[in-house]
Design an enzyme around this catalytic site. Structure first.
Site, short mmCIF file in Angstrom:
data_model
loop_
_atom_site.label_atom_id
_atom_site.label_comp_id
_atom_site.label_asym_id
_atom_site.label_seq_id
_atom_site.Cartn_x
_atom_site.Cartn_y
_atom_site.Cartn_z
N ASN A 184 0.85 -1.20 0.00
CA ASN A 184 0.00 0.00 0.00
C ASN A 184 0.88 1.24 0.00
O ASN A 184 1.96 1.28 0.60
CB ASN A 184 -1.00 0.00 1.16
CG ASN A 184 -0.37 -0.10 2.53
OD1 ASN A 184 0.68 -0.70 2.70
ND2 ASN A 184 -1.01 0.49 3.51
N ILE A 185 0.41 2.24 -0.74
CA ILE A 185 1.16 3.49 -0.92
C ILE A 185 0.20 4.65 -0.60
O ILE A 185 -0.74 4.90 -1.36
CB ILE A 185 1.69 3.62 -2.36
CG1 ILE A 185 2.55 2.39 -2.72
CG2 ILE A 185 2.49 4.91 -2.52
CD1 ILE A 185 2.88 2.29 -4.21
N GLU A 186 0.43 5.28 0.53
CA GLU A 186 -0.48 6.35 0.97
C GLU A 186 -0.02 7.71 0.45
O GLU A 186 1.04 7.84 -0.16
CB GLU A 186 -0.59 6.31 2.50
CG GLU A 186 -1.17 4.97 2.95
CD GLU A 186 -1.49 4.90 4.44
OE1 GLU A 186 -1.03 5.77 5.20
OE2 GLU A 186 -2.23 3.97 4.81
N CYS A 229 -4.02 0.65 -2.67
CA CYS A 229 -3.90 -0.57 -1.87
C CYS A 229 -2.82 -1.49 -2.44
O CYS A 229 -2.49 -1.43 -3.63
CB CYS A 229 -5.21 -1.34 -1.87
SG CYS A 229 -6.55 -0.54 -0.97
N CYS A 237 -10.15 -4.91 0.14
CA CYS A 237 -11.28 -3.96 0.18
C CYS A 237 -12.14 -4.15 -1.08
O CYS A 237 -11.75 -4.83 -2.03
CB CYS A 237 -10.75 -2.53 0.27
SG CYS A 237 -10.16 -1.87 -1.31
N CYS A 252 -10.54 -3.20 -4.50
CA CYS A 252 -9.58 -4.20 -4.98
C CYS A 252 -10.31 -5.44 -5.51
O CYS A 252 -9.90 -6.04 -6.50
CB CYS A 252 -8.60 -4.57 -3.88
SG CYS A 252 -7.44 -3.23 -3.50
N GLU A 261 -2.96 -4.65 -3.08
CA GLU A 261 -3.46 -5.57 -4.10
C GLU A 261 -3.48 -4.89 -5.46
O GLU A 261 -3.07 -5.45 -6.48
CB GLU A 261 -4.88 -6.03 -3.75
CG GLU A 261 -4.99 -6.80 -2.46
CD GLU A 261 -5.30 -5.91 -1.25
OE1 GLU A 261 -4.73 -4.80 -1.18
OE2 GLU A 261 -6.08 -6.33 -0.40
#
Ligand code: THU
Length: 149
Positions: free
Chosen positions: A51-53, A62, A100, A103, A64
Site C-alpha cells: 500500500n502506498i499512501e 492498496c 477492500c 480491490c 493488491e
C-alpha cells in the site's frame, strides 16, 4: 487449476512469504497499517505490491491494486491467485486482512471469480483461502458489458 496455477502448499507458502516481504515496503505514514500482496500470474511469475499512501489521502493505492497494476502494465493479464497480509505497523501479523471492495472489483476485471483464489494470512502456516466469487458474489464485471450474463 493446473500447471503453474496449481496451489500447492509450497506455492502458498512462497506467495505468503513474498507478500510479507512486500509489506516491508509499505508506505503508510498516515494509517500506520501495512499491507503486502503477492500476485501469482498464469505464467508462474509472482508480482508483489504494497500500500502506498498520500498526504491528500484519496490517491492512496492498496497493496493488491499495486500488484495488479504493476503486472498489467507489464503486459500480464492472466492470474491464478493473490496472497494478502495486512496488520497495523509492526512485524507481527495480528489479523486476516481481506481485500477492500475496490480491490475486489479490480480483481473481477481480470480474473475468473470461480477459479481465482484470495489467500489472507497471519503467517506462512496460518492462512485462509477463498475464491473471488466468495468475496464478490453477484459482482458487476466485463461479462455484463459483453452480454454474457
Ligand atoms: N489497504 C490495502 O492496502 N488493501 C486493502 O485491501 C485494504 C486497505 C491499505 C490502504 C491504506 O493504506 C491502509 O490499508 C488503511 O486503509
Amino acid at each position: 487449476m493446473d500447471g503453474a496455477g496449481e496451489l500447492t502448499a509450497d506455492r502458498i507458502r512462497a506467495l505468503i512469504g513474498s507478500a510479507m516481504e512486500a509489506r516491508k515496503k509499505s508506505y503508510s505514514p498516515y494509517s500506520h497499517y501495512q499491507v503486502g500482496a503477492a500476485l501469482l500470474c498464469a505464467d508462474g511469475r509472482i508480482v508483489t505490491g504494497c500500500n502506498i499512501e498520500n498526504a491528500a489521502y484519496t490517491p492512496t493505492n492498496c497493496a493488491e491494486r499495486t500488484a495488479f497494476f504493476k503486472a498489467v502494465s507489464e503486459g500480464v493479464t492472466a492470474f491464478w491467485a493473490i496472497a494478502v497480509v495486512g496488520s497495523p505497523e509492526g512485524n507481527v501479523l495480528t489479523q486476516y486482512a481481506f481485500p477492500c471492495g475496490v480491490c475486489r472489483q479490480v480483481m473481477l476485471e481480470f480474473c475468473d471469480p470461480d477459479r481465482f483464489r484470495v489467500i489472507t494470512a497471519k503467517s506462512v502456516d496460518d492462512y485462509r483461502i477463498m475464491t473471488l466469487r466468495d468475496l464478490m458474489p453477484e459482482g458487476f464485471g466485463p461479462d455484463n458489458l459483453e452480454g454474457k450474463v
